[in-house]
Design an enzyme around this catalytic site. Structure first.
Site, PDB file in Angstrom:
ATOM      1  N   GLU A 293      42.900  26.780  46.113  1.00  0.00           N
ATOM      2  CA  GLU A 293      43.012  27.078  47.544  1.00  0.00           C
ATOM      3  C   GLU A 293      42.876  28.588  47.668  1.00  0.00           C
ATOM      4  OE1 GLU A 293      42.754  24.681  49.515  1.00  0.00           O
ATOM      5  OE2 GLU A 293      43.191  23.104  48.079  1.00  0.00           O
ATOM      6  N   CYS A 327      47.596  33.060  54.132  1.00  0.00           N
ATOM      7  CA  CYS A 327      46.178  32.709  54.093  1.00  0.00           C
ATOM      8  C   CYS A 327      45.754  32.144  55.438  1.00  0.00           C
ATOM      9  CB  CYS A 327      45.937  31.694  52.993  1.00  0.00           C
ATOM     10  SG  CYS A 327      47.075  30.336  53.088  1.00  0.00           S
TER      11      CYS A 327
HETATM   12  P1  NAD Z   1      44.641  37.431  44.114  1.00  0.00           P
HETATM   13  O1  NAD Z   1      43.376  36.666  44.110  1.00  0.00           O
HETATM   14  O2  NAD Z   1      44.592  38.897  44.018  1.00  0.00           O
HETATM   15  O3  NAD Z   1      45.590  36.934  42.905  1.00  0.00           O
HETATM   16  C1  NAD Z   1      45.845  35.559  42.695  1.00  0.00           C
HETATM   17  C2  NAD Z   1      46.142  35.347  41.229  1.00  0.00           C
HETATM   18  O4  NAD Z   1      44.943  35.573  40.487  1.00  0.00           O
HETATM   19  C3  NAD Z   1      47.190  36.302  40.676  1.00  0.00           C
HETATM   20  O5  NAD Z   1      48.033  35.624  39.782  1.00  0.00           O
HETATM   21  C4  NAD Z   1      46.346  37.328  39.957  1.00  0.00           C
HETATM   22  O6  NAD Z   1      47.026  37.996  38.921  1.00  0.00           O
HETATM   23  C5  NAD Z   1      45.236  36.462  39.403  1.00  0.00           C
HETATM   24  N1  NAD Z   1      44.034  37.216  39.036  1.00  0.00           N
HETATM   25  C6  NAD Z   1      43.669  38.447  39.434  1.00  0.00           C
HETATM   26  N2  NAD Z   1      42.525  38.799  38.830  1.00  0.00           N
HETATM   27  C7  NAD Z   1      42.145  37.781  38.057  1.00  0.00           C
HETATM   28  C8  NAD Z   1      41.052  37.550  37.190  1.00  0.00           C
HETATM   29  N3  NAD Z   1      40.086  38.443  37.037  1.00  0.00           N
HETATM   30  N4  NAD Z   1      41.005  36.379  36.538  1.00  0.00           N
HETATM   31  C9  NAD Z   1      41.957  35.453  36.702  1.00  0.00           C
HETATM   32  N5  NAD Z   1      43.032  35.612  37.508  1.00  0.00           N
HETATM   33  C10 NAD Z   1      43.115  36.762  38.183  1.00  0.00           C
HETATM   34  O7  NAD Z   1      45.404  36.959  45.438  1.00  0.00           O
HETATM   35  P2  NAD Z   1      46.765  37.504  46.050  1.00  0.00           P
HETATM   36  O8  NAD Z   1      46.542  38.861  46.618  1.00  0.00           O
HETATM   37  O9  NAD Z   1      47.908  37.286  45.129  1.00  0.00           O
HETATM   38  O10 NAD Z   1      46.935  36.435  47.236  1.00  0.00           O
HETATM   39  C11 NAD Z   1      46.204  36.554  48.421  1.00  0.00           C
HETATM   40  C12 NAD Z   1      44.991  35.652  48.437  1.00  0.00           C
HETATM   41  O11 NAD Z   1      45.386  34.305  48.224  1.00  0.00           O
HETATM   42  C13 NAD Z   1      44.286  35.674  49.787  1.00  0.00           C
HETATM   43  O12 NAD Z   1      42.909  35.630  49.598  1.00  0.00           O
HETATM   44  C14 NAD Z   1      44.796  34.406  50.445  1.00  0.00           C
HETATM   45  O13 NAD Z   1      43.958  33.905  51.463  1.00  0.00           O
HETATM   46  C15 NAD Z   1      44.888  33.478  49.271  1.00  0.00           C
HETATM   47  N6  NAD Z   1      45.827  32.383  49.512  1.00  0.00           N
HETATM   48  C16 NAD Z   1      45.302  31.170  49.844  1.00  0.00           C
HETATM   49  C17 NAD Z   1      46.143  30.114  50.120  1.00  0.00           C
HETATM   50  C18 NAD Z   1      45.581  28.767  50.503  1.00  0.00           C
HETATM   51  O14 NAD Z   1      46.336  27.798  50.524  1.00  0.00           O
HETATM   52  N7  NAD Z   1      44.289  28.672  50.810  1.00  0.00           N
HETATM   53  C19 NAD Z   1      47.526  30.290  50.058  1.00  0.00           C
HETATM   54  C20 NAD Z   1      48.029  31.538  49.698  1.00  0.00           C
HETATM   55  C21 NAD Z   1      47.164  32.581  49.434  1.00  0.00           C
END
Ligand code: NAD
Length: 542
Positions: A293, A327
């Site tokens: 998501e 989100c």
């Molecule tokens: P992010 O994408 O920065 O991080 C998410 C996770 O991915 C973290 O654990 C991070 O450490 C990891 N990550 C970072 N770089 C990575 C890589 N290169 N490879 C693998 N993993 C990696 O997101 P965030 O800032 O923590 O959260 C915000 C984002 O999440 C927004 O885009 C938001 O829309 C989305 N979100 C979506 C939902 C949904 O249900 N659609 C819910 C909550 C948040």
């Protein structure tokens, strides 16, 4: 050994506490916040039930007071990631073989622990780590998490009960096996409940997990692990590690036993992970399940029959609660020219009453954004808007990171429906408004549908039922969660299963049986009760 078919308790949504003045919860949350705030802790990795430390650590700082240190957490090396995978695979044998009722009991107990003795601890940790107000922490870390845990037990029970028909002389049954291998859970900073559920949902179905939380949620991630441990989760079922996300992910994805990923976070990172899985496909013993998501560019579109105060309130709550870091937060708005001035006047007067500050001060509606990267991204968008001729800053537009990462609630009004901030996910307290000519209503719906790559949430506000139906059809593919006369955020487990399509994710609806079905691999067993003893069929008679 029990031969009974157990019936799990009927779930009901956890009541939300008000934290109003003179309530016991208000005093309790302040006291717990103060106690946690004055401590410095170290968070170890959790591998096979053991606390594992490393020489490399990161520090933790509340976003609203970034010079204050909450302590440190250990960072994984490649070896630690491999240990976590080995621990998950080892635990799988007994966990997968356990009766469902025994696994369910662990998570039902976890729900009761959060509802009771851990409520203020997990909420206060979320207020500190993620800068949530008491209300935002309550609806996330306590209520949504509890709801995920309780409702999923009930959804899982229905899945297991779903069995094929059997004809005469045959008994058919389906065994909902956990996936063969381990599951990788990767969670975002913004919801403690999501982080817990990304691990708990596949674990409930008999899988074992390697969990990589966000660096910006570690303080509350630890409480999640404490709760699971106290609820009796066997060692190794959920293993928590953190470290360089790229390294951790690459190590996980090159393991042949990788069986699935449960991801929530930004779109670009999910696409990158998907690509790596594709590149490694020949390594795996089984096709991995990919559940993610991701981002959103969530809209409110108002018709000229909509009530002005209702539209303004939906925008202010939808865009600015938790600093726009849901989100599902409203980030693009379409207003009809005839009522736009009244709506915008009301928004400006509402925003002038909003205060920003520490979540410890319960009178604040907003606090800080999560980290310096977010602060810089949002400040840059505001600075750019101040320079661009096709957009004006109606209200807000200031920011200050001297103590915490504070961005004022900001409304931009643009004459360009494809202006950058109408299309790009900013993930902060900035909403962009486009004003359309009233008679361009149907064209505007097409614009709403086509403007963004995302399709997470959206809302239509109108009185006229014909236009509501027109909008519902025109916007059918623009949102996985669609709201009529409401803000497009605030989904409740069991009532509004959540998820979006297009670039917003695989739409597997967290908190529903659709999601749980992704974590099982059904095996069909056909048992013949009176097997034939002659190969010849009657049609072969002379
Ligand atoms: P992010 O994408 O920065 O991080 C998410 C996770 O991915 C973290 O654990 C991070 O450490 C990891 N990550 C970072 N770089 C990575 C890589 N290169 N490879 C693998 N993993 C990696 O997101 P965030 O800032 O923590 O959260 C915000 C984002 O999440 C927004 O885009 C938001 O829309 C989305 N979100 C979506 C939902 C949904 O249900 N659609 C819910 C909550 C948040």
């Amino acid at each position: 050994m029990s031969n009974s078919f157990l019936k799990s308790p009927q779930p009901i949504n956890e009541p939300v506490k008000s934290y109003g003045s003179n309530t016991p919860e208000r005093a309790a949350i302040k006291a717990t916040y103060d106690a946690l705030y004055s401590e410095k802790i170290h968070i170890a990795m959790k591998i096979g039930g053991a606390e594992v430390n490393s020489s490399e650590t990161n520090t933790m700082h509340p976003p609203h007071d970034h010079k204050h240190s909450m302590g440190t957490y250990s960072l994984a090396s490649e070896q630690h990631v491999e240990q976590a995978i080995a621990a998950a695979l080892e635990a799988r044998t007994t966990w997968a073989a356990m009766p469902f009722a025994a696994r369910a009991a662990v998570f039902l107990k976890a729900a009761d622990l959060i509802s009771g003795p851990y409520r203020y601890k997990i909420n206060a940790a979320t207020m500190i780590a993620q800068s949530k107000t008491a209300h935002q922490a309550e609806i996330d870390a306590a209520c949504e998490f509890i709801d995920f845990l309780r409702f999923n037990v009930s959804f899982a029970e229905k899945i297991y009960q779903d069995q094929p028909v059997s004809s005469s002389g045959v008994w058919n049954h389906v065994h909902y096996r956990p996936l063969e291998g381990f599951i990788y859970a990767v969670s975002p900073f913004n919801f403690t409940a999501i982080a817990g559920n990304l691990c708990a949902a596949p674990a409930l179905m008999g899988n074992t997990i390697v969990w990589k939380p966000s660096d910006h949620q570690m303080f509350s991630a630890k409480i999640i692990m404490d709760v699971f441990e106290e609820a009796g989760l066997p060692k190794g079922v959920i293993n928590m590690i953190n470290g360089d996300p790229e390294m951790v992910t690459n190590t996980v994805l090159k393991n042949p036993d990788f069986a699935g990923i449960h991801f929530t976070g930004s779109t670009s990172i999910f696409k990158n992970i998907w690509q790596k899985i594709g590149n490694n496909i020949n390594l795996y013993k089984t096709y991995p399940r990919i559940v993610g998501e991701t981002g959103g560019k969530d809209y409110i579109v108002a018709h000229n029959t909509a009530n002005v105060e209702e539209v303004a309130t939906a925008i202010v709550r939808g865009a600015f609660e938790f600093q726009g870091q849901k989100c599902s937060a409203t980030s693009r708005v379409y207003l009809p020219k005839s009522t736009s001035k009244a709506i915008l006047d009301r928004i400006v007067s509402d925003i002038n009453t909003i205060t920003l500050g520490s979540p410890r001060d319960l009178t604040n509606f907003m606090t800080a954004v999560i980290h310096k990267g977010a602060f810089d991204r949002l400040a840059a968008a505001i600075d750019q808007a101040k320079k661009d001729s096709d957009v004006e800053v109606l209200v807000g537009g200031t920011y200050d990171d001297s103590k915490g990462y504070f961005i004022e609630p900001t409304v931009l009004v643009t004459t360009n429906p494809n202006y950058d901030t109408m299309e790009r996910e900013l993930f902060g307290p900035i909403v962009t408004v486009y004003i359309y000519e009233d008679e361009q209503w149907s064209e505007t719906l097409k614009l709403v549908d086509a403007t963004s790559e995302y399709a997470l949430t959206g809302a239509i506000l109108a009185k006229d039922r014909l236009v509501i139906e027109e909008a519902r059809l025109a916007l059918e593919n623009s949102a996985g969660n669609f709201y009529i006369n409401d803000k497009p955020s605030g989904a409740v487990v069991g009532q509004q299963p959540f998820g979006g399509a297009r670039a917003s994710g695989t739409n597997d609806k967290a908190g529903s049986s659709q999601n749980l079905l992704r974590w099982v691999s059904p095996q069909l067993v056909k048992e013949t009760l009176d097997p034939p003893t002659d190969y010849r069929y009657p049609y072969m008679e002379a």
